[in-house]
Write a protein that holds these residues in place. Sequence first.
Motif, PDB file in Angstrom:
ATOM      1  N   TRP A 100       0.832  -1.212   0.000  1.00 29.88           N
ATOM      2  CA  TRP A 100       0.000   0.000   0.000  1.00 29.88           C
ATOM      3  C   TRP A 100       0.860   1.253   0.000  1.00 29.88           C
ATOM      4  CZ3 TRP A 100      -0.357   3.753   3.918  1.00 29.88           C
ATOM      5  CH2 TRP A 100      -1.359   4.712   3.727  1.00 29.88           C
ATOM      6  N   LYS A 136       2.285   1.868  -3.408  1.00 30.72           N
ATOM      7  CA  LYS A 136       1.253   2.320  -4.344  1.00 30.72           C
ATOM      8  C   LYS A 136       0.912   3.792  -4.133  1.00 30.72           C
ATOM      9  CE  LYS A 136      -0.168  -1.053  -7.072  1.00 30.72           C
ATOM     10  NZ  LYS A 136      -0.225  -0.899  -8.553  1.00 30.72           N
ATOM     11  N   VAL A 137       0.762   4.176  -2.883  1.00 29.24           N
ATOM     12  CA  VAL A 137       0.364   5.551  -2.567  1.00 29.24           C
ATOM     13  C   VAL A 137       1.448   6.552  -2.936  1.00 29.24           C
ATOM     14  CG1 VAL A 137      -0.177   7.129  -0.671  1.00 29.24           C
ATOM     15  CG2 VAL A 137      -1.257   4.883  -0.761  1.00 29.24           C
TER      16      VAL A 137
END
Length: 254
Positions: free
Chosen positions: A55, A58-59
């Motif tokens: 995550w 991705k962010v």
Amino acid sequence: MNTISSVFERNGLLTAFVVVGALVLISGWLSQKLTHGRLQGSAIAIILGLALAFWGGKVTGADHGLADFAVLSGLGLMGGSMLRDFAIVSTAYGVDLREIKRAGLAGALSIVLGVVVSFVIGAAIAAAFGYTDAKSMTTIGAGAATYIVGPVTGTAIGASSEVIALSVAAGLVKSVVVMVGTPLIAPLIGLNNPKSAMAFGGLLGTTSGVAGGLAATDERLVPYGAMTATFYTGMGCLLCPSVLYVALRAIVGG
């Protein structure tokens, strides 16, 4: 908020320890409440850690997971090679060679066979997915032994960071599978006494996986399995970047 963020950034390593500690506590709570201890908290922590790292990448659109957030930059140091190698050396200092005698010949053979068999399987899978050079096959094969042996071997022989990351992933998958699978197969293989636990730890080697799996099976077996699993890690760090790498290089070249 700016003041708090600044404090976290200036004390990155301490922040990393707090975050990881909180994750471990949450994982332990989830293990007890959701699985009644069947799935060890360490396995849940690994899964959550991988999910959070994915995550974070991705962010931020970067390559270091949660460490790409400034306030969590200390995770990059905590998970880096320096503390990893320090942990390996610390583990080695805690090993008493006299203890291996308690495992007998079967325990000693299980350690050697466990490293070699895991290495061969990992190297073969690496080749099947297109990593056919000796450095990549050796590193991924070492990762199939444990997620500690993989990066140690890759760093020693000069493998790429991509391949080292794959070796860690292979070791983590093995660790989780061993944690989850041990209670299920224990009755089928007679894993109910110290001697079998030593052989089991020597064959599989992933200390966290073996300890977690045995804890879910019979807590009294944990010290025996963990002992040979610790020797397995040391043996892997010795054999994979030296004897096994030279042998594989002679077979595949490069």
